[in-house]
Design a protein around this motif. Structure first.
Motif, mmCIF file in Angstrom:
data_model
loop_
_atom_site.group_PDB
_atom_site.id
_atom_site.type_symbol
_atom_site.label_atom_id
_atom_site.label_comp_id
_atom_site.label_asym_id
_atom_site.label_seq_id
_atom_site.Cartn_x
_atom_site.Cartn_y
_atom_site.Cartn_z
ATOM 1 N N LYS A 94 67.179 1.452 -26.827
ATOM 2 C CA LYS A 94 67.416 2.581 -25.922
ATOM 3 C C LYS A 94 66.301 3.619 -26.039
ATOM 4 N N GLU A 95 65.838 3.853 -27.258
ATOM 5 C CA GLU A 95 64.763 4.833 -27.461
ATOM 6 C C GLU A 95 63.451 4.346 -26.858
ATOM 7 N N VAL A 96 63.154 3.052 -27.035
ATOM 8 C CA VAL A 96 61.947 2.473 -26.427
ATOM 9 C C VAL A 96 62.010 2.630 -24.909
ATOM 10 N N ASN A 97 63.171 2.357 -24.348
ATOM 11 C CA ASN A 97 63.372 2.463 -22.908
ATOM 12 C C ASN A 97 63.130 3.885 -22.398
ATOM 13 N N LEU A 98 63.498 4.868 -23.189
ATOM 14 C CA LEU A 98 63.307 6.271 -22.800
ATOM 15 C C LEU A 98 61.848 6.706 -22.859
ATOM 16 N N LYS A 99 61.088 6.135 -23.790
ATOM 17 C CA LYS A 99 59.735 6.620 -24.061
ATOM 18 C C LYS A 99 58.624 5.771 -23.443
ATOM 19 N N TYR A 100 58.944 4.540 -23.069
ATOM 20 C CA TYR A 100 57.903 3.635 -22.575
ATOM 21 C C TYR A 100 58.377 2.926 -21.293
ATOM 22 N N PRO A 101 57.437 2.426 -20.487
ATOM 23 C CA PRO A 101 57.805 1.773 -19.216
ATOM 24 C C PRO A 101 58.300 0.343 -19.407
ATOM 25 N N VAL A 102 59.407 0.228 -20.123
ATOM 26 C CA VAL A 102 60.014 -1.063 -20.421
ATOM 27 C C VAL A 102 61.484 -0.989 -20.015
ATOM 28 N N ALA A 103 61.948 -1.917 -19.197
ATOM 29 C CA ALA A 103 63.331 -1.892 -18.710
ATOM 30 C C ALA A 103 64.274 -2.520 -19.731
ATOM 31 N N ILE A 104 65.336 -1.821 -20.068
ATOM 32 C CA ILE A 104 66.348 -2.376 -20.963
ATOM 33 C C ILE A 104 67.279 -3.285 -20.155
ATOM 34 N N VAL A 105 67.516 -4.488 -20.665
ATOM 35 C CA VAL A 105 68.353 -5.443 -19.929
ATOM 36 C C VAL A 105 69.618 -5.823 -20.697
ATOM 37 N N ASN A 106 69.992 -5.000 -21.668
ATOM 38 C CA ASN A 106 71.310 -5.144 -22.282
ATOM 39 C C ASN A 106 72.379 -4.724 -21.280
ATOM 40 N N SER A 107 73.651 -4.899 -21.648
ATOM 41 C CA SER A 107 74.718 -4.611 -20.689
ATOM 42 C C SER A 107 74.921 -3.115 -20.445
ATOM 43 N N VAL A 108 74.167 -2.257 -21.144
ATOM 44 C CA VAL A 108 74.161 -0.836 -20.769
ATOM 45 C C VAL A 108 73.464 -0.662 -19.417
ATOM 46 N N ASN A 109 72.677 -1.646 -19.027
ATOM 47 C CA ASN A 109 72.064 -1.664 -17.703
ATOM 48 C C ASN A 109 73.149 -2.017 -16.683
ATOM 49 N N PRO A 110 73.472 -1.111 -15.759
ATOM 50 C CA PRO A 110 74.588 -1.365 -14.833
ATOM 51 C C PRO A 110 74.385 -2.589 -13.945
ATOM 52 N N TYR A 111 73.146 -2.997 -13.732
ATOM 53 C CA TYR A 111 72.906 -4.170 -12.894
ATOM 54 C C TYR A 111 73.361 -5.459 -13.571
ATOM 55 N N ARG A 112 73.424 -5.458 -14.910
ATOM 56 C CA ARG A 112 73.971 -6.604 -15.618
ATOM 57 C C ARG A 112 75.426 -6.832 -15.213
ATOM 58 N N ILE A 113 76.187 -5.757 -15.176
ATOM 59 C CA ILE A 113 77.597 -5.851 -14.804
ATOM 60 C C ILE A 113 77.733 -6.338 -13.364
ATOM 61 N N GLU A 114 76.846 -5.847 -12.494
ATOM 62 C CA GLU A 114 76.895 -6.246 -11.081
ATOM 63 C C GLU A 114 76.704 -7.752 -10.928
ATOM 64 N N GLY A 115 75.796 -8.318 -11.692
ATOM 65 C CA GLY A 115 75.587 -9.758 -11.603
ATOM 66 C C GLY A 115 76.721 -10.553 -12.226
ATOM 67 N N GLN A 116 77.219 -10.071 -13.365
ATOM 68 C CA GLN A 116 78.239 -10.808 -14.097
ATOM 69 C C GLN A 116 79.582 -10.849 -13.365
ATOM 70 N N LYS A 117 79.829 -9.878 -12.504
ATOM 71 C CA LYS A 117 81.105 -9.876 -11.776
ATOM 72 C C LYS A 117 81.242 -11.094 -10.861
ATOM 73 N N SER A 118 80.126 -11.766 -10.589
ATOM 74 C CA SER A 118 80.170 -12.938 -9.705
ATOM 75 C C SER A 118 81.045 -14.053 -10.255
ATOM 76 N N GLY A 119 81.242 -14.079 -11.569
ATOM 77 C CA GLY A 119 82.123 -15.085 -12.150
ATOM 78 C C GLY A 119 83.539 -14.966 -11.620
ATOM 79 N N ALA A 120 84.001 -13.740 -11.433
ATOM 80 C CA ALA A 120 85.338 -13.510 -10.874
ATOM 81 C C ALA A 120 85.404 -13.994 -9.432
ATOM 82 N N PHE A 121 84.318 -13.783 -8.677
ATOM 83 C CA PHE A 121 84.294 -14.251 -7.287
ATOM 84 C C PHE A 121 84.472 -15.765 -7.231
#
Length: 356
Positions: free
Chosen positions: A148-175
């Motif tokens: 999280k600190e690296v993400n705040l200080k450098y131009p690197v995207a965090i892709v853990n589930s704190v990233n809301p787009y992760r949840i958006e993709g994972q919801k497809s399992g329910a569909f």
């Protein structure tokens, strides 16, 4: 869901585009994740009776875990935003998925893993996909704080589930489950580690219900390992312990959202022991031919526990998400299984062992 003219699966972003965040076509990064089988159980009626039991086998995603559903969305959005690198903390599956999708996108990937806390199969994936893998003498939760600190200080995207787009993709399992069954199950059982998956599935079911695609909602049933059960205990676990390394997390990032899914659905978040997990892990492989990783089997262990408690009963439809493939952690399979029987190269010796 509308397939292409040739009937070919196009990955979860394109297949469920009406329910996904807006993204330009040229940035979509996919390995054709999703469309995993919903395998019906036929050989566990001695345990489950007349319950209809099905396994959503996420181990058949491209990197062999459910993480690919969220990663396609997270990496796609990072790419659209002009970011050239991604980073994650991982107990294994996220690292493999992040590395693969970053490779697909032509991006750099940095992966932080707990020293000695990740199954070898998962580490091998991240390395082969070209990620910079950094093994640290720290817990997952400590590594996530660093990420999280690296993400705040450098131009690197965090892709853990704190990233809301992760949840958006994972919801497809329910569909997919809703479309396969024509309705939602009565109960949906999932392992709970960082708690993004139970959050995502509940979001997906609610979206389909609010759009009139399904008429019912399931009770969400999340299960943690006893030695890594912060939600059950009501406080973070500083040193989580479980052989189910994929859910060995002491302070889940999606804690509040998981509790909301539980409460809104009328479900539970409970714990199962490592012995119960291993029993379920061996059971589904030996009885149904489905080889999942140990953490996946927490969902089945939870279903067995709820059946014994009389919570689920005949006539219910129960789906258990199996989050990853058993080959993610082959060492565990060998450790808990009966070793091969050795024999001489004689016909009589072999048939004797066979019992003839």
């Amino acid at each position: 869901m509308e397939l292409s003219k040739k009937g070919l699966w196009r990955g979860v972003i394109r297949e469920f585009r009406d329910f996904m965040p807006a993204v330009k076509e040229e940035y979509i990064t996919t390995l054709l994740e999703g469309n995993t089988p919903l395998v019906e159980s036929f050989n566990m009626k001695d345990i489950f009776g007349e319950i209809r039991l099905l396994f959503k086998f996420e181990g058949l995603n491209p990197t062999c875990s459910f993480k690919d559903r969220g990663m396609t969305m997270a990496v796609t959005m990072a790419r659209q935003d002009g970011t050239e690198a991604v980073i994650c903390a991982s107990t294994g599956n996220t690292s493999a998925s992040a590395a693969a999708y970053a490779a697909r996108a032509g991006m750099r990937a940095y992966v932080l893993i707990p020293e000695g806390g990740v199954a070898l199969g998962k580490v091998s994936q991240a390395i082969m996909h070209g990620a910079v893998v950094i093994e640290v003498a720290a817990t997952f939760d400590e590594l996530l704080a660093i990420v999280k600190e690296v993400n705040l200080k450098y131009p690197v995207a965090i892709v853990n589930s704190v990233n809301p787009y992760r949840i958006e993709g994972q919801k497809s399992g329910a569909f997919e489950i809703a479309e396969h069954l024509g309705h939602a199950p009565t109960y949906h059982f999932l392992p709970v580690g960082n708690a993004g998956n139970i959050t995502a599935y509940w979001k997906g079911y609610k979206e389909y219900e609010s759009n009139g695609i399904i008429a019912n909602l399931p009770k969400m049933m999340g299960f943690q390992a006893e030695g890594a059960a912060p939600i059950v205990l009501g406080h973070p676990v500083a040193d989580p312990q479980t052989l189910a390394t994929a859910i060995k997390i002491g302070n889940p990032a999606s804690w509040a959202a998981a509790e909301k899914a539980r409460d809104e659905s009328g479900g539970v978040i409970d714990a199962v022991s490592d012995d119960e997990i291993i029993n379920a892990y061996k059971l589904v492989a030996a009885r149904e031919g489905v080889f999942c990783e140990p953490a996946s089997a927490a969902s089945i262990a939870g279903a067995i526990k709820m059946k014994e408690a009389g919570v689920i009963s005949d006539g219910d439809t129960v789906v258990c998400t199996l989050t990853g493939h058993g080959l993610k952690d082959p060492d565990r399979a060998i450790t808990v299984s009966t070793p091969p029987v050795k024999a001489g190269a004689e016909f009589s010796d072999i048939v004797k062992i066979m019992g003839f």
